[in-house]
Design a protein around this motif. Structure first.
Motif, PDB file in Angstrom:
ATOM      1  N   GLY A  70     -54.303 -24.984  -2.367  1.00  0.00           N
ATOM      2  CA  GLY A  70     -55.245 -25.291  -3.439  1.00  0.00           C
ATOM      3  C   GLY A  70     -56.459 -26.077  -2.984  1.00  0.00           C
ATOM      4  N   LEU A  71     -56.573 -26.337  -1.686  1.00  0.00           N
ATOM      5  CA  LEU A  71     -57.743 -27.017  -1.127  1.00  0.00           C
ATOM      6  C   LEU A  71     -58.460 -26.038  -0.207  1.00  0.00           C
ATOM      7  N   GLU A  72     -59.756 -25.826  -0.441  1.00  0.00           N
ATOM      8  CA  GLU A  72     -60.461 -24.745   0.232  1.00  0.00           C
ATOM      9  C   GLU A  72     -61.569 -25.183   1.181  1.00  0.00           C
ATOM     10  N   SER A  73     -62.109 -26.385   0.983  1.00  0.00           N
ATOM     11  CA  SER A  73     -63.270 -26.785   1.780  1.00  0.00           C
ATOM     12  C   SER A  73     -63.256 -28.283   2.043  1.00  0.00           C
ATOM     13  N   ALA A  74     -63.679 -28.660   3.238  1.00  0.00           N
ATOM     14  CA  ALA A  74     -63.970 -30.057   3.560  1.00  0.00           C
ATOM     15  C   ALA A  74     -65.481 -30.129   3.752  1.00  0.00           C
ATOM     16  N   THR A  75     -66.179 -30.674   2.783  1.00  0.00           N
ATOM     17  CA  THR A  75     -67.629 -30.551   2.751  1.00  0.00           C
ATOM     18  C   THR A  75     -68.370 -31.573   3.587  1.00  0.00           C
ATOM     19  N   ARG A 107     -62.294 -23.734   4.502  1.00  0.00           N
ATOM     20  CA  ARG A 107     -61.124 -24.282   5.194  1.00  0.00           C
ATOM     21  C   ARG A 107     -61.134 -25.797   5.009  1.00  0.00           C
ATOM     22  N   PRO A 108     -60.024 -26.416   4.631  1.00  0.00           N
ATOM     23  CA  PRO A 108     -60.008 -27.871   4.441  1.00  0.00           C
ATOM     24  C   PRO A 108     -59.925 -28.592   5.782  1.00  0.00           C
ATOM     25  N   ALA A 109     -61.030 -28.512   6.535  1.00  0.00           N
ATOM     26  CA  ALA A 109     -61.045 -29.052   7.897  1.00  0.00           C
ATOM     27  C   ALA A 109     -62.478 -29.348   8.314  1.00  0.00           C
ATOM     28  N   MET A 110     -62.618 -30.139   9.372  1.00  0.00           N
ATOM     29  CA  MET A 110     -63.902 -30.421   9.987  1.00  0.00           C
ATOM     30  C   MET A 110     -63.804 -30.155  11.483  1.00  0.00           C
ATOM     31  N   ALA A 111     -64.897 -29.649  12.043  1.00  0.00           N
ATOM     32  CA  ALA A 111     -64.986 -29.453  13.487  1.00  0.00           C
ATOM     33  C   ALA A 111     -65.842 -30.565  14.080  1.00  0.00           C
ATOM     34  N   VAL A 112     -65.421 -31.116  15.205  1.00  0.00           N
ATOM     35  CA  VAL A 112     -66.140 -32.215  15.852  1.00  0.00           C
ATOM     36  C   VAL A 112     -66.645 -31.747  17.218  1.00  0.00           C
ATOM     37  N   TYR A 113     -67.953 -31.934  17.464  1.00  0.00           N
ATOM     38  CA  TYR A 113     -68.593 -31.539  18.716  1.00  0.00           C
ATOM     39  C   TYR A 113     -69.297 -32.746  19.330  1.00  0.00           C
ATOM     40  N   ASP A 114     -69.434 -32.737  20.653  1.00  0.00           N
ATOM     41  CA  ASP A 114     -70.292 -33.749  21.254  1.00  0.00           C
ATOM     42  C   ASP A 114     -71.735 -33.242  21.257  1.00  0.00           C
ATOM     43  N   ARG A 115     -72.658 -34.083  21.708  1.00  0.00           N
ATOM     44  CA  ARG A 115     -74.080 -33.741  21.634  1.00  0.00           C
ATOM     45  C   ARG A 115     -74.449 -32.561  22.527  1.00  0.00           C
TER      46      ARG A 115
END
Length: 341
Positions: free
Chosen positions: A297-302, A272-280
């Motif tokens: 055409g974009l599959e990953s946000a590394t 998925r072309p996305a990032m997940a953000v978590y706190d500590r």
């Protein structure tokens, strides 16, 4: 980051084409992020910066990783699937949208990059050959820093993190191709002479980063979609280990990890072309996404690098449409833990 089979990584031979144009079909300029109610997950829309690579002919893919800022303010990235002789390490001036090749060779499959606080050199993980390679800051003087077996088994080094003294902590993604929990976290001293297994039995460990205080390590396990926390004992070992975050990724899997000055985790998503953000504490704070109409055409946000001392963040996004940089505003300032690896 999930990889093609190791044999494919070791035998790539195709033509890479650099194109400094936008990925996908997005034409919008920066837009406001969607506001979130208190306690809700915030949606952050990333904006395209440029496309660095297109898919290589033999593999049908390109895979950007390891974004890291150098002391000159330029961003270095690696292309995991670049074939022999084509750009494997690139340097980008994000201000004017230009790039240049700083390293290529005929064998490496480099999956991460980071500068050492000990000697200032750029260190690369060669997933296919089980090696750590270092370069001078300008990309020359390539050296094999570490190779060979660790406790009787060769590594598949994926990502890396440095402690303050310049010792390396490597996610060893053994078992990925078989789907077996054989992965490890390996500590290598800064001279490249001593290697110690800190944790084993991990499920394809991928992202690895120190927390904001250097007390412990966050380690992403790709095939279990979770992040483990290793509390260090201050003597080169691990005091305790536990599952810290369980990631509801759907078809996506956990990729690389970066940590900002507030201790927030930025977790790349493979699939998925996305990032997940978590706190500590493991609370989901935000999702950083490529806008839907640009994501074809974009599959990953590394991975991501946050500007040191600033909040502008640059994430590597890849797929059949090419290897791209997308930018967004991070939740806190960038530090070493949010710059490469």
């Amino acid at each position: 980051m999930q990889r093609p089979p190791i044999r494919s990584l070791a035998g790539l031979a195709a033509i890479a084409v650099l194109a400094l144009t936008g990925c996908g079909t997005e034409t919008d300029g920066p837009g406001a992020d969607r506001p979130a109610a208190p306690g809700a997950v915030r949606d952050i829309r990333a904006q395209k910066v440029l496309r660095l690579t297109t898919a290589h002919e033999e593999t049908g893919m390109t895979l950007l990783e390891g974004p890291v800022f150098g002391t000159d303010g330029r961003l270095t990235v690696v292309d995991v699937t670049a074939p022999a002789g084509e750009p494997k390490v690139l340097r980008v001036d994000v201000a004017d949208g230009t790039s240049r090749t700083v390293h290529t060779d005929d064998r490496g499959a480099y999956t991460s990059a980071q500068y050492s606080p000990h000697d200032g050199r750029l260190y690369l993980t060669d997933f296919a050959h089980g090696e750590i390679v270092s370069l001078a800051p300008d990309g020359g003087d390539a050296r094999t820093f570490f190779s060979g077996e660790v406790d009787g088994a060769r590594m598949n080094p994926d990502d890396l993190a440095f402690d303050r003294e310049g010792h390396l902590y490597v996610s060893d993604s053994r078992g990925l191709s078989e789907g077996a929990a054989k992965g490890r976290v390996v500590r290598i001293d800064r001279e490249g002479k001593g290697a110690t297994v800190l944790a084993d039995g991990l499920a394809a460990p991928n992202g690895i980063s120190f927390d904001a205080e250097y007390r412990g390590l966050w380690v992403g396990e790709l095939t279990r979609n979770r992040v483990s926390y290793l509390l260090l004992d201050g003597k080169g070992g691990v005091a305790s280990q536990h599952t810290a975050i369980r990631v509801d990724g759907g078809i996506a899997q956990t990729d690389s990890i970066a940590v900002d000055a507030d201790g927030n985790l930025y977790l790349g998503l493979h699939g998925r072309p996305a990032m997940a953000v978590y706190d500590r504490h493991g609370e989901r704070l935000a999702t950083v996404e490529v806008p839907a109409r640009a994501a074809e055409g974009l599959e990953s946000a590394t991975n991501v690098a946050i500007t040191p001392g600033g909040t502008r963040a640059y994430m590597t996004v890849s797929g059949p449409a090419g290897g791209c940089l997308y930018a967004f505003d991070a939740l806190a300032e960038g530090v070493r833990q949010s710059n490469g690896g």
